[in-house]
Design a protein around this motif. Structure first.
Motif, PDB file in Angstrom:
ATOM      1  N   ASP A   1      48.081 -39.680  26.203  1.00  0.00           N
ATOM      2  CA  ASP A   1      47.431 -40.769  27.103  1.00  0.00           C
ATOM      3  C   ASP A   1      45.917 -41.161  26.923  1.00  0.00           C
ATOM      4  N   PHE A   2      45.225 -39.404  26.613  1.00  0.00           N
ATOM      5  CA  PHE A   2      43.880 -39.897  26.629  1.00  0.00           C
ATOM      6  C   PHE A   2      43.335 -40.416  25.907  1.00  0.00           C
ATOM      7  N   LEU A   3      44.040 -40.538  24.940  1.00  0.00           N
ATOM      8  CA  LEU A   3      43.570 -40.949  23.137  1.00  0.00           C
ATOM      9  C   LEU A   3      43.718 -43.194  23.764  1.00  0.00           C
ATOM     10  N   ARG A   4      44.871 -42.780  24.262  1.00  0.00           N
ATOM     11  CA  ARG A   4      45.184 -44.428  24.295  1.00  0.00           C
ATOM     12  C   ARG A   4      44.319 -45.089  25.331  1.00  0.00           C
ATOM     13  N   GLY A   5      44.425 -44.271  26.673  1.00  0.00           N
ATOM     14  CA  GLY A   5      43.358 -44.771  26.960  1.00  0.00           C
ATOM     15  C   GLY A   5      41.380 -45.313  27.115  1.00  0.00           C
ATOM     16  N   LEU A   6      41.184 -44.226  25.578  1.00  0.00           N
ATOM     17  CA  LEU A   6      39.629 -44.562  25.311  1.00  0.00           C
ATOM     18  C   LEU A   6      39.770 -45.836  24.142  1.00  0.00           C
TER      19      LEU A   6
ATOM     20  N   GLN B   1      45.204 -26.050  20.144  1.00  0.00           N
ATOM     21  CA  GLN B   1      44.041 -26.417  18.460  1.00  0.00           C
ATOM     22  C   GLN B   1      44.249 -27.977  18.505  1.00  0.00           C
ATOM     23  N   LEU B   2      44.736 -28.453  18.470  1.00  0.00           N
ATOM     24  CA  LEU B   2      45.026 -29.787  18.051  1.00  0.00           C
ATOM     25  C   LEU B   2      44.435 -30.519  19.517  1.00  0.00           C
ATOM     26  N   ALA B   3      44.787 -30.409  20.427  1.00  0.00           N
ATOM     27  CA  ALA B   3      44.548 -31.506  21.132  1.00  0.00           C
ATOM     28  C   ALA B   3      43.006 -31.626  21.726  1.00  0.00           C
ATOM     29  N   GLU B   4      42.148 -29.499  21.534  1.00  0.00           N
ATOM     30  CA  GLU B   4      40.902 -28.913  21.736  1.00  0.00           C
ATOM     31  C   GLU B   4      40.637 -30.971  20.892  1.00  0.00           C
ATOM     32  N   ARG B   5      41.078 -30.485  20.160  1.00  0.00           N
ATOM     33  CA  ARG B   5      39.920 -31.341  18.817  1.00  0.00           C
ATOM     34  C   ARG B   5      40.284 -32.710  19.060  1.00  0.00           C
ATOM     35  N   SER B   6      40.948 -33.149  19.706  1.00  0.00           N
ATOM     36  CA  SER B   6      41.516 -34.455  19.569  1.00  0.00           C
ATOM     37  C   SER B   6      40.635 -35.121  20.763  1.00  0.00           C
TER      38      SER B   6
ATOM     39  N   GLY C   1      38.002 -33.247  22.087  1.00  0.00           N
ATOM     40  CA  GLY C   1      36.587 -32.790  22.708  1.00  0.00           C
ATOM     41  C   GLY C   1      36.105 -32.591  23.867  1.00  0.00           C
ATOM     42  N   ALA C   2      34.921 -32.125  23.707  1.00  0.00           N
ATOM     43  CA  ALA C   2      33.956 -31.639  25.260  1.00  0.00           C
ATOM     44  C   ALA C   2      34.537 -33.016  26.668  1.00  0.00           C
ATOM     45  N   ARG C   3      33.783 -34.079  26.051  1.00  0.00           N
ATOM     46  CA  ARG C   3      34.897 -34.913  27.085  1.00  0.00           C
ATOM     47  C   ARG C   3      36.015 -34.528  28.227  1.00  0.00           C
ATOM     48  N   GLY C   4      37.457 -34.476  26.781  1.00  0.00           N
ATOM     49  CA  GLY C   4      38.896 -33.876  27.694  1.00  0.00           C
ATOM     50  C   GLY C   4      39.025 -32.520  28.739  1.00  0.00           C
ATOM     51  N   LEU C   5      37.675 -31.864  27.734  1.00  0.00           N
ATOM     52  CA  LEU C   5      37.656 -30.196  29.082  1.00  0.00           C
ATOM     53  C   LEU C   5      37.447 -30.480  29.970  1.00  0.00           C
ATOM     54  N   LEU C   6      36.489 -31.689  30.697  1.00  0.00           N
ATOM     55  CA  LEU C   6      36.023 -31.830  31.405  1.00  0.00           C
ATOM     56  C   LEU C   6      36.751 -31.488  33.271  1.00  0.00           C
ATOM     57  N   GLN C   7      36.773 -31.078  34.388  1.00  0.00           N
ATOM     58  CA  GLN C   7      37.705 -31.788  35.103  1.00  0.00           C
ATOM     59  C   GLN C   7      37.267 -33.023  36.012  1.00  0.00           C
TER      60      GLN C   7
END
Length: 371
Positions: free
Chosen positions: A249-254, A321-326, A328-334
């Motif tokens: 969903d995150f990648l679709r949104g971007l 690991q795959l999700a983290e690479r997908s 990135g840093a932006r996705g790991l922010l609350q």
């Protein structure tokens, strides 16, 4: 409610659990509201036989729907899944080892919404001991650590050492009447904050013969003791599924669905998730086969469960690991959920004795044994 109904209800409840997960993700918190939802949905009694008001998920033939229910609850919230798996584990043990009167009594407690669990982990120097009193009663001494749901479980199942080296005894503590002393400072975890896995000191509490479940050392009998690992592995796979869905969903949104590298990573994640589902089916089929609990089949059942939990752990680690690479840093922010999912799944995957578990599988196949 049928077994199939239980799976459908859990699948419908998962998004609601997920939407609420961030609110309960605090140290010392507990998903009380969420367990109210599980009770209303009939999931607190699903592992009971139909005659006792359940969906029959206790039957070996219903192992796959049981694992699917656990997966859906884990997909919604791993902390809820962890405590719910303990509730299921306790009710299964009572039905396997308890007397008919105990089974009936504790089924009524489950129908009333009382939560169960299993507390086994302890510091050996400060572990739980049963000190004999007159009339078959015992006074308790010592503590359990990682006592998930402490302060919220009404009926934890606990192991304790009997006097004079008689072995280990499983018993139910009526915790709503005799609450243990809780050390909440013990639980400052990386993840799974809302499981309330405190240190519980039972010193001075008393139990009677009616609270004892099964004979000494019954809790450690195989294949039930190690074979039950397939249940927590199913919850873990649910967490990996949530991670997959949120990454997609995150990648679709971007608008990153055309990126070839993102496609490759999501393809790998999809393969991992489907592999995990196949492991659930394999473990369920193995647990339900004829002779799975007989002495000659117990070792194969344990070895297969060890394979399954090891495979699920690797799938989950790869997915992290795959999700983290997908993302990135932006996705790991609350307030995005990835940070919580990473913490919870990483923490939950640290189950005991992973190396010994894998070595046991190797020993089994090197001896030329068959599953």
């Amino acid at each position: 409610m049928s077994a199939e109904d239980a799976v459908a209800v859990a699948a419908q409840l998962a998004p609601q659990l997920f939407a609420q997960a961030a609110e309960t993700d605090v140290e010392g918190g507990f998903p009380t509201q969420e367990f109210g939802w599980l009770q209303a949905a009939g999931l607190l009694t699903a592992v009971l036989p139909p005659a006792l008001g359940g969906a029959g998920l206790d039957a070996p033939a219903a192992t796959l729907p049981l694992l699917q229910v656990l997966q859906h609850v884990g997909r919604g919230n791993l902390a809820v899944g962890r405590v719910y798996e303990g509730h299921v584990n306790a009710l299964v043990l009572i039905q396997q080892l308890g007397s008919p009167a105990q089974v009936k009594q504790y089924a009524a407690d489950a129908r009333a919404g009382r939560l169960f669990g299993v507390w086994n982990t302890e510091d050996p120097a400060q572990g739980v001991h049963l000190e004999a009193l007159p009339n078959g009663r015992y006074r308790l001494r010592g503590a359990k650590t990682f006592a998930s749901g402490a302060g919220h479980l009404a009926r934890p199942l606990i192991t304790g050492a009997l006097p004079d080296g008689q072995g280990w005894q499983l018993f139910v503590l009526p915790a709503n009447h005799q609450p243990p002393a809780l050390d909440r400072s013990f639980w400052r975890p990386l993840g799974m904050r809302a499981t309330a896995s405190f240190r519980a000191d039972l010193t001075g509490l008393e139990i009677g013969p009616e609270d004892l479940i099964g004979p000494p050392n019954a809790y450690y009998q195989q294949p039930a003791f190690s074979g039950g690992a397939i249940r927590f592995a199913a919850v873990q796979l649910g967490g990996a599924e949530a991670l997959f869905e949120e990454t997609r969903d995150f990648l679709r949104g971007l608008g990153r669905i055309d990126d070839p590298y993102q496609r490759q990573r999501l393809g790998e994640m999809a393969i991992g998730l489907e592999s995990g589902r196949q492991w659930l089916r394999g473990a369920a089929g193995h647990a339900a086969r004829a002779g799975a609990t007989a002495p000659e089949g117990a070792e194969a059942t344990v070895a297969y469960a060890n394979m399954m939990r090891t495979a699920i752990e690797k799938i989950c680690l790869d997915m992290l690991q795959l999700a983290e690479r997908s993302v990135g840093a932006r996705g790991l922010l609350q307030p995005l959920p990835f940070e919580r999912l990473h913490r919870d799944l990483t923490h939950y995957l640290r189950q005991p004795a992973p190396d010994g578990t894998l070595a046991d599988v190797g020993r089994f196949v090197l001896e030329g044994r068959n599953f």
